[in-house]
Design an enzyme around this catalytic site. Sequence first.
Site, PDB file in Angstrom:
ATOM      1  N   LYS A   9      80.841  49.071 -13.771  1.00  0.00           N
ATOM      2  CA  LYS A   9      79.610  48.854 -12.993  1.00  0.00           C
ATOM      3  C   LYS A   9      79.747  49.270 -11.532  1.00  0.00           C
ATOM      4  O   LYS A   9      78.738  49.513 -10.865  1.00  0.00           O
ATOM      5  CB  LYS A   9      79.168  47.399 -13.084  1.00  0.00           C
ATOM      6  CG  LYS A   9      78.999  46.895 -14.492  1.00  0.00           C
ATOM      7  CD  LYS A   9      77.936  47.651 -15.249  1.00  0.00           C
ATOM      8  CE  LYS A   9      77.919  47.208 -16.692  1.00  0.00           C
ATOM      9  NZ  LYS A   9      76.855  47.769 -17.482  1.00  0.00           N
ATOM     10  N   TYR A  26      77.158  39.516 -29.620  1.00  0.00           N
ATOM     11  CA  TYR A  26      77.513  39.841 -28.239  1.00  0.00           C
ATOM     12  C   TYR A  26      78.387  38.722 -27.650  1.00  0.00           C
ATOM     13  O   TYR A  26      78.069  37.544 -27.770  1.00  0.00           O
ATOM     14  CB  TYR A  26      76.249  40.008 -27.377  1.00  0.00           C
ATOM     15  CG  TYR A  26      76.609  40.143 -25.916  1.00  0.00           C
ATOM     16  CD1 TYR A  26      77.062  41.357 -25.423  1.00  0.00           C
ATOM     17  CD2 TYR A  26      76.584  39.046 -25.068  1.00  0.00           C
ATOM     18  CE1 TYR A  26      77.454  41.479 -24.095  1.00  0.00           C
ATOM     19  CE2 TYR A  26      76.971  39.150 -23.745  1.00  0.00           C
ATOM     20  CZ  TYR A  26      77.410  40.375 -23.281  1.00  0.00           C
ATOM     21  OH  TYR A  26      77.817  40.488 -21.978  1.00  0.00           O
ATOM     22  N   TYR A  36      83.880  43.727 -24.729  1.00  0.00           N
ATOM     23  CA  TYR A  36      83.548  45.153 -24.591  1.00  0.00           C
ATOM     24  C   TYR A  36      84.702  46.080 -24.989  1.00  0.00           C
ATOM     25  O   TYR A  36      84.691  46.681 -26.058  1.00  0.00           O
ATOM     26  CB  TYR A  36      83.145  45.465 -23.137  1.00  0.00           C
ATOM     27  CG  TYR A  36      81.884  44.793 -22.676  1.00  0.00           C
ATOM     28  CD1 TYR A  36      80.645  45.375 -22.912  1.00  0.00           C
ATOM     29  CD2 TYR A  36      81.916  43.588 -21.999  1.00  0.00           C
ATOM     30  CE1 TYR A  36      79.469  44.773 -22.468  1.00  0.00           C
ATOM     31  CE2 TYR A  36      80.750  42.972 -21.564  1.00  0.00           C
ATOM     32  CZ  TYR A  36      79.533  43.574 -21.802  1.00  0.00           C
ATOM     33  OH  TYR A  36      78.383  42.977 -21.372  1.00  0.00           O
TER      34      TYR A  36
HETATM   35  C1  LIG Z   1      83.567  45.881 -19.457  1.00  0.00           C
HETATM   36  C2  LIG Z   1      82.291  46.549 -19.832  1.00  0.00           C
HETATM   37  N1  LIG Z   1      82.348  47.624 -20.630  1.00  0.00           N
HETATM   38  C3  LIG Z   1      81.231  48.277 -21.026  1.00  0.00           C
HETATM   39  C4  LIG Z   1      79.994  47.858 -20.619  1.00  0.00           C
HETATM   40  C5  LIG Z   1      78.797  48.602 -21.123  1.00  0.00           C
HETATM   41  O1  LIG Z   1      78.217  49.385 -20.138  1.00  0.00           O
HETATM   42  P1  LIG Z   1      76.661  49.723 -20.267  1.00  0.00           P
HETATM   43  O2  LIG Z   1      75.942  48.443 -20.068  1.00  0.00           O
HETATM   44  O3  LIG Z   1      76.415  50.707 -19.215  1.00  0.00           O
HETATM   45  O4  LIG Z   1      76.438  50.279 -21.643  1.00  0.00           O
HETATM   46  C6  LIG Z   1      79.875  46.725 -19.788  1.00  0.00           C
HETATM   47  C7  LIG Z   1      78.545  46.219 -19.389  1.00  0.00           C
HETATM   48  O5  LIG Z   1      78.399  45.157 -18.858  1.00  0.00           O
HETATM   49  C8  LIG Z   1      81.054  46.065 -19.377  1.00  0.00           C
HETATM   50  O6  LIG Z   1      81.016  44.989 -18.592  1.00  0.00           O
END
Ligand SMILES: Cc1ncc(COP(=O)(O)O)c(C=O)c1O
Length: 348
Positions: free
Chosen positions: A51, A260, A286
């Site tokens: 981010k 999630y 993630y």
């Molecule tokens: C650690 C991490 N990876 C991947 C993502 C995914 O990114 P995006 O929301 O741009 O798809 C996020 C989103 O919060 C994240 O915090």
Amino acid sequence: MHLSMLPRYPLLAGPTPLQRATNLEASLGSRSPRIYIKRDDLTGLAFGGNKARKLEYLVADALARRATVLVTEGAVQSNHARLTAAAAARAGLECLLILDARNGEAVEGNLLLDHLVGAEVRIVRDQLTRKKVMATIDDELRADGQHPYVIPTGGSTPLGAAGYVAFVLELINQLQEVGESPRRLYLASSSMGTQAGIEVGVRAFSASFLVQGIAVSGTTYELARQTSELAEATATLLHTRQRFHFGEILVEDGFIGPGYGKATPEGLDAIRLLARTEAIFLDPAYSAKAMAGLLHHIQTGELRPNDSVVFLHTGGGPSVFAWGERLLAEPQSAIALEPADTRVPVTR
Ligand SMILES: Cc1ncc(COP(=O)(O)O)c(C=O)c1O
């Protein structure tokens, strides 16, 4: 491509490292491709993460509009919320976070850091309530004499996604230095701004690799649609015309597990594997799911030993501290590609 004309507030420490994961490759045996990890967990702002790249453009826009407070939303362990709060602190802005407690609300991991960097945190019961609060927050703060800059979920606006268009140039240069043209770039995808930005950059700079998103929520169909729309809007912002059909977007929804923010056995195994082989920490929500997807594609032969592949480590490290005992439990699934005696031993 008008990327350099967009105002950018510097939050990154510089290009993030691109590292070959030779210990990981050795632990996977002779069927492993060459694996490179692009370390966006080391972006340099408040424990790093993807981010920060989006926020460079979003914060610059907020400052240009004379905003006084950044407002955003997420779950209690949101990395995006933590980095928005950190960016606000760096830019001398206030920050208000609307966070939902669907996966608990203990003051640990990201939530602890939100408080430490001075964000105001409002915790609501669930996602629906969060959306309701977000719908009126701009009016509420303006009535109070403040100048809010509201950043939607994940910072996934065309302006935010522009951060990942620029990323592609950085990666292409690093790949040239090591003489690699990988087949695919793997990443965790959620609000799709990261993937959409990369898709635009891949086309704009004629990168050779395919972008393989691994979803952490949602379905392939809805996420691919969302990505193609956001990618087109991002290209338009940059004064380039690009058309994306959702069928061209690779995003796989088979590694989400129970939902999630909830761990999967394969994800937890991937965390332990990366920690023991490379001393790199993935997060359960993630990056661990994205790594589980990459490992699965190696296991099934979708990636071959003479391929090279890049894993984009999007960060999320601080949420590991909210997982304690569960990460130390015994592995649940077998990641090994070959019998144990043919693999390089992993020393603890
Ligand atoms: C650690 C991490 N990876 C991947 C993502 C995914 O990114 P995006 O929301 O741009 O798809 C996020 C989103 O919060 C994240 O915090």
